[in-house]
Design a protein around this motif. Structure first.
Motif, PDB file in Angstrom:
ATOM      1  N   UNK A  52       0.922  -1.339   0.017  1.00 44.76           N
ATOM      2  CA  UNK A  52      -0.165   0.128  -0.204  1.00 44.76           C
ATOM      3  C   UNK A  52       0.719   1.345   0.069  1.00 44.76           C
ATOM      4  N   UNK A  53       1.874   1.337   0.856  1.00 42.02           N
ATOM      5  CA  UNK A  53       2.779   2.462   0.787  1.00 42.02           C
ATOM      6  C   UNK A  53       3.594   2.512  -0.401  1.00 42.02           C
ATOM      7  N   UNK A  54       4.019   1.514  -1.186  1.00 43.04           N
ATOM      8  CA  UNK A  54       4.712   1.567  -2.367  1.00 43.04           C
ATOM      9  C   UNK A  54       3.659   2.194  -3.262  1.00 43.04           C
ATOM     10  N   UNK A  55       2.466   1.616  -3.586  1.00 43.78           N
ATOM     11  CA  UNK A  55       1.638   2.012  -4.355  1.00 43.78           C
ATOM     12  C   UNK A  55       1.184   3.491  -4.191  1.00 43.78           C
ATOM     13  N   UNK A  56       0.818   4.108  -2.960  1.00 42.06           N
ATOM     14  CA  UNK A  56       0.689   5.602  -2.482  1.00 42.06           C
ATOM     15  C   UNK A  56       2.041   6.397  -3.128  1.00 42.06           C
ATOM     16  N   UNK A  57       3.158   5.896  -2.916  1.00 40.94           N
ATOM     17  CA  UNK A  57       4.167   6.711  -3.171  1.00 40.94           C
ATOM     18  C   UNK A  57       4.565   6.676  -4.692  1.00 40.94           C
ATOM     19  N   UNK A  58       4.244   5.858  -5.453  1.00 42.39           N
ATOM     20  CA  UNK A  58       3.942   5.840  -6.890  1.00 42.39           C
ATOM     21  C   UNK A  58       3.053   6.945  -7.384  1.00 42.39           C
ATOM     22  N   UNK A  59       1.623   6.825  -6.736  1.00 46.46           N
ATOM     23  CA  UNK A  59       0.816   7.598  -7.239  1.00 46.46           C
ATOM     24  C   UNK A  59       1.271   9.060  -6.822  1.00 46.46           C
ATOM     25  N   UNK A  60       1.669   9.068  -5.677  1.00 48.07           N
ATOM     26  CA  UNK A  60       2.340  10.679  -5.305  1.00 48.07           C
ATOM     27  C   UNK A  60       3.330  11.326  -6.544  1.00 48.07           C
ATOM     28  N   UNK A  61       4.036  10.201  -6.585  1.00 49.04           N
ATOM     29  CA  UNK A  61       5.083  10.784  -7.564  1.00 49.04           C
ATOM     30  C   UNK A  61       4.873  11.083  -9.100  1.00 49.04           C
ATOM     31  N   UNK A  62       3.694  10.192  -9.675  1.00 50.51           N
ATOM     32  CA  UNK A  62       3.204  10.278 -10.784  1.00 50.51           C
ATOM     33  C   UNK A  62       2.074  11.578 -10.847  1.00 50.51           C
ATOM     34  N   UNK A  63       1.623  11.883  -9.980  1.00 56.48           N
ATOM     35  CA  UNK A  63       0.634  12.879 -10.148  1.00 56.48           C
ATOM     36  C   UNK A  63       1.409  14.611  -9.876  1.00 56.48           C
ATOM     37  N   UNK A  64       2.602  14.331  -9.501  1.00 59.92           N
ATOM     38  CA  UNK A  64       3.448  15.596  -9.376  1.00 59.92           C
ATOM     39  C   UNK A  64       3.406  16.104 -11.021  1.00 59.92           C
ATOM     40  N   UNK A  65       3.361  15.062 -12.117  1.00 59.10           N
ATOM     41  CA  UNK A  65       3.453  15.463 -13.590  1.00 59.10           C
ATOM     42  C   UNK A  65       2.306  16.245 -14.167  1.00 59.10           C
ATOM     43  N   UNK A  66       1.135  15.816 -13.421  1.00 58.09           N
ATOM     44  CA  UNK A  66      -0.212  16.306 -13.672  1.00 58.09           C
ATOM     45  C   UNK A  66      -0.479  17.701 -13.045  1.00 58.09           C
ATOM     46  N   UNK A  67       0.191  17.845 -11.845  1.00 55.11           N
ATOM     47  CA  UNK A  67      -0.031  18.788 -11.012  1.00 55.11           C
ATOM     48  C   UNK A  67       0.785  20.296 -11.424  1.00 55.11           C
ATOM     49  N   UNK A  68       2.059  19.814 -12.061  1.00 57.81           N
ATOM     50  CA  UNK A  68       2.641  21.050 -12.476  1.00 57.81           C
ATOM     51  C   UNK A  68       3.157  20.905 -14.049  1.00 57.81           C
TER      52      UNK A  68
ATOM     53  N   UNK B  91      12.060  13.989   0.136  1.00 56.75           N
ATOM     54  CA  UNK B  91      12.906  13.036  -0.901  1.00 56.75           C
ATOM     55  C   UNK B  91      11.995  12.748  -1.593  1.00 56.75           C
ATOM     56  N   UNK B  92      12.166  12.131  -2.845  1.00 56.23           N
ATOM     57  CA  UNK B  92      11.396  11.760  -3.925  1.00 56.23           C
ATOM     58  C   UNK B  92      10.395  10.637  -3.468  1.00 56.23           C
ATOM     59  N   UNK B  93       9.037  10.670  -4.044  1.00 61.13           N
ATOM     60  CA  UNK B  93       7.906   9.638  -3.623  1.00 61.13           C
ATOM     61  C   UNK B  93       8.564   8.310  -4.291  1.00 61.13           C
ATOM     62  N   UNK B  94       9.025   8.462  -5.298  1.00 62.35           N
ATOM     63  CA  UNK B  94       9.695   7.248  -6.159  1.00 62.35           C
ATOM     64  C   UNK B  94      10.653   6.235  -5.238  1.00 62.35           C
ATOM     65  N   UNK B  95      11.259   7.048  -4.357  1.00 63.81           N
ATOM     66  CA  UNK B  95      12.344   6.402  -3.543  1.00 63.81           C
ATOM     67  C   UNK B  95      11.468   5.673  -2.509  1.00 63.81           C
ATOM     68  N   UNK B  96      10.587   6.256  -2.187  1.00 66.27           N
ATOM     69  CA  UNK B  96       9.720   5.490  -1.113  1.00 66.27           C
ATOM     70  C   UNK B  96       9.194   4.222  -1.667  1.00 66.27           C
ATOM     71  N   UNK B  97       8.832   4.402  -2.917  1.00 70.61           N
ATOM     72  CA  UNK B  97       8.188   2.994  -3.638  1.00 70.61           C
ATOM     73  C   UNK B  97       9.287   1.927  -3.723  1.00 70.61           C
ATOM     74  N   UNK B  98      10.581   2.359  -4.141  1.00 72.48           N
ATOM     75  CA  UNK B  98      11.848   1.599  -4.567  1.00 72.48           C
ATOM     76  C   UNK B  98      12.295   1.034  -2.884  1.00 72.48           C
ATOM     77  N   UNK B  99      12.087   1.569  -1.993  1.00 72.14           N
ATOM     78  CA  UNK B  99      12.677   1.325  -0.624  1.00 72.14           C
ATOM     79  C   UNK B  99      11.901   0.384  -0.166  1.00 72.14           C
ATOM     80  N   UNK B 100      10.480   0.289  -0.480  1.00 78.97           N
ATOM     81  CA  UNK B 100       9.420  -0.760  -0.068  1.00 78.97           C
ATOM     82  C   UNK B 100       9.828  -2.029  -0.643  1.00 78.97           C
ATOM     83  N   UNK B 101      10.171  -1.952  -1.810  1.00 70.62           N
ATOM     84  CA  UNK B 101      10.388  -3.112  -2.678  1.00 70.62           C
ATOM     85  C   UNK B 101      11.219  -4.233  -2.026  1.00 70.62           C
TER      86      UNK B 101
END
Length: 262
Positions: free
Chosen positions: A23-39, A153-163
């Motif tokens: 769940x944490x990894x999915x939320x991190x991935x979603x947070x990181x991807x949404x940045x590209x739509x928010x900015x 730090x990057x949300x993608x790092x959170x997802x990678x750290x969860x793996x």
């Protein structure tokens, strides 16, 4: 050596850990991807003295980086061009370089445009909006990523750290499940892994076979998660490790319940 109760407890814990980190990894991935739509893609946030990678679209053909120039409203901003390349998705001409920010630039909003020195196209690539912040704290707080805004730090790092945690937890579940199946089989029990309902009743598949004393025609008892008997069945076919039994459809039988030699 762990008994059945301990194995069940540790397997449940490993399953919960895997689920939580998924769940944490999915939320991190979603947070990181949404940045590209928010900015917008042409927004660049920097600090004085920074050097960041930057790239953009070319509206006219340029054969070399020497054919490119830039226009900006600050003498503290400049672009060092590195390469001209094709876009990854649409295949259009693009440029890549580094935005170099002078150390004496004042915090604020600036504009920067990159264009070929010789241009004939009426279409103009969007200008870059450069936001310069006074310090790292204000830059961090401006992020549209919740993870970067809170933790820096990057949300993608959170997802990678969860793996690695997810892989370890899933591996533990697999090993403990095998251990659990062995302990259950030693007691003449097994978990139902498939229930198929039909007109003539329920077909039940479980991991006890001839190696565990099962034979066609043998009677089995079925227990729910609480250990209460909820039904019975009769083995129809079996091999060394797996049996298929038949039970009447009026019995509340589900995958995950236990069967035991009657």
């Amino acid at each position: 050596m762990m008994d059945l109760e301990q194995v069940n407890r540790w397997r449940d814990l490993a399953s919960k850990i895997a689920m939580v980190f998924c769940v944490i990894a999915m939320l991190g991935l979603l947070d990181g991807l949404l940045v590209h739509f928010r900015e917008p893609a042409n927004l660049v946030k920097v600090l004085p003295g920074a050097s960041v990678e930057i790239n953009g679209e070319l509206t006219d053909e340029a054969l070399d980086t020497q054919d490119l120039t830039f226009v900006t409203d600050s003498d503290q901003l400049r672009v060092k061009f590195e390469a001209i390349h094709k876009g990854y998705f649409l295949g259009g001409d693009m440029w890549r370089g580094r935005l170099i920010v002078g150390p004496d630039i004042a915090p604020g909003k600036y504009s920067l445009a990159v264009l070929p020195k010789r241009t004939v196209s009426p279409r103009k690539a969007p200008d870059f909006r450069i936001l310069v912040f006074a310090d790292a704290a204000s830059l961090q707080q401006s992020s549209t990523s919740v993870v970067r805004r809170w933790f820096g730090f990057s949300a993608f790092n959170v997802s990678a750290g969860c793996l690695p945690v997810i892989l370890l937890a899933v591996g533990a579940v697999y090993l403990l499940s095998g251990r659990r199946d062995g302990l259950l089989a030693a007691r003449g029990q097994a978990e139902i892994y498939q229930v198929t309902k039909g007109d003539d009743g329920c077909e039940i598949r479980f991991g006890l076979g001839t190696a565990h004393g099962m034979t066609p025609g043998a009677r089995i008892a079925i227990y729910d998660a609480g250990g209460h008997q909820v039904g019975t069945g009769t083995v129809e076919v079996c091999n060394q490790k797996i049996s298929v039994a038949q039970a009447t459809s009026d019995q509340p039988i589900k995958a995950g319940y236990l069967v035991s030699r009657a």
